[in-house]
Design a protein around this motif. Structure first.
Motif: not given
Length: 197
Positions: A70, A104-105, A108, A115-116, A121, A125-127, A130
């Motif tokens: 992250d 991935a984008w 998320t 994504a996790h 992820m 990182t997901a946030e 986004r």
């Protein structure tokens, strides 16, 4: 194809499983050509196309782009600069990374744990993904191509078992190995115990 079975047992949609299977297949094709994961190339290249497809039929990504890191991704997605003189990656690798980053984008942007579950992820990182606009992703692909590796590349036992099982005619053996990947994914989420010095 096991995707229908994975859907019955998971919280991930059929569409996401089809997409991750396709990405996994592309990754294994890249690996067989020696474009990524050189240590894996010698093991994957003897597999037939149908055997690679069978190995790719996992309910998680077989590739990694440092999604668990992250700190790295928050910096990258916040506009941190990259060293300009990094080695240029092959066009096929950059194309794969572009597709992987877009996926991935996409996952998320829907929120939740997809994504996790699929990519391993980290939530931060997901946030960060986004908050990025889709038009920023192509510029990241060339810079991130050097980060493309096999997921759990340090776990030679997993990769040996997956490739050996894909080469066998017994789908039950392959499914057990693919399920062991879920255990690796879960173990990667456990906090590290402090070690005594």
């Amino acid at each position: 194809m096991l995707i229908g079975h994975w859907v019955q047992e998971s919280h991930v949609s059929f569409e996401h499983l089809i997409s991750i299977r396709g990405l996994n297949r592309r990754f294994l094709d890249l690996a067989s050509s020696g474009l990524v994961a050189p240590g894996l190339s010698a093991r994957v290249s003897p597999l037939s196309s149908s055997q690679r497809a069978a190995a790719a039929d996992c309910p998680y990504a077989l590739f990694d782009l440092r999604f668990q890191d992250d700190t790295y991704w928050r910096g990258r997605l916040a506009g941190a600069s990259r060293i300009a003189d990094e080695p240029r990656a092959a066009a096929d690798t950059v194309d794969f990374v572009r597709l992987g980053l877009f996926y991935a984008w996409h996952v998320t942007s829907g929120g939740g744990l997809i994504a996790h579950l699929l990519l391993g992820m980290h939530a931060n990182t997901a946030e960060a993904f986004r908050r990025v606009s889709v038009d920023e992703l192509p510029a990241l692909a060339a810079a991130e191509a050097s980060n493309l590796t096999a997921r759990w590349s340090h776990c030679h036992a997993y990769w040996s078992a997956l490739i050996d099982a894909a080469a066998q005619p017994d789908p039950g053996v392959l499914r057990r190995v693919q399920l062991s990947g879920l255990q690796l994914a879960a173990a990667a989420q456990l906090p590290s115990e402090p070690r005594e010095v």
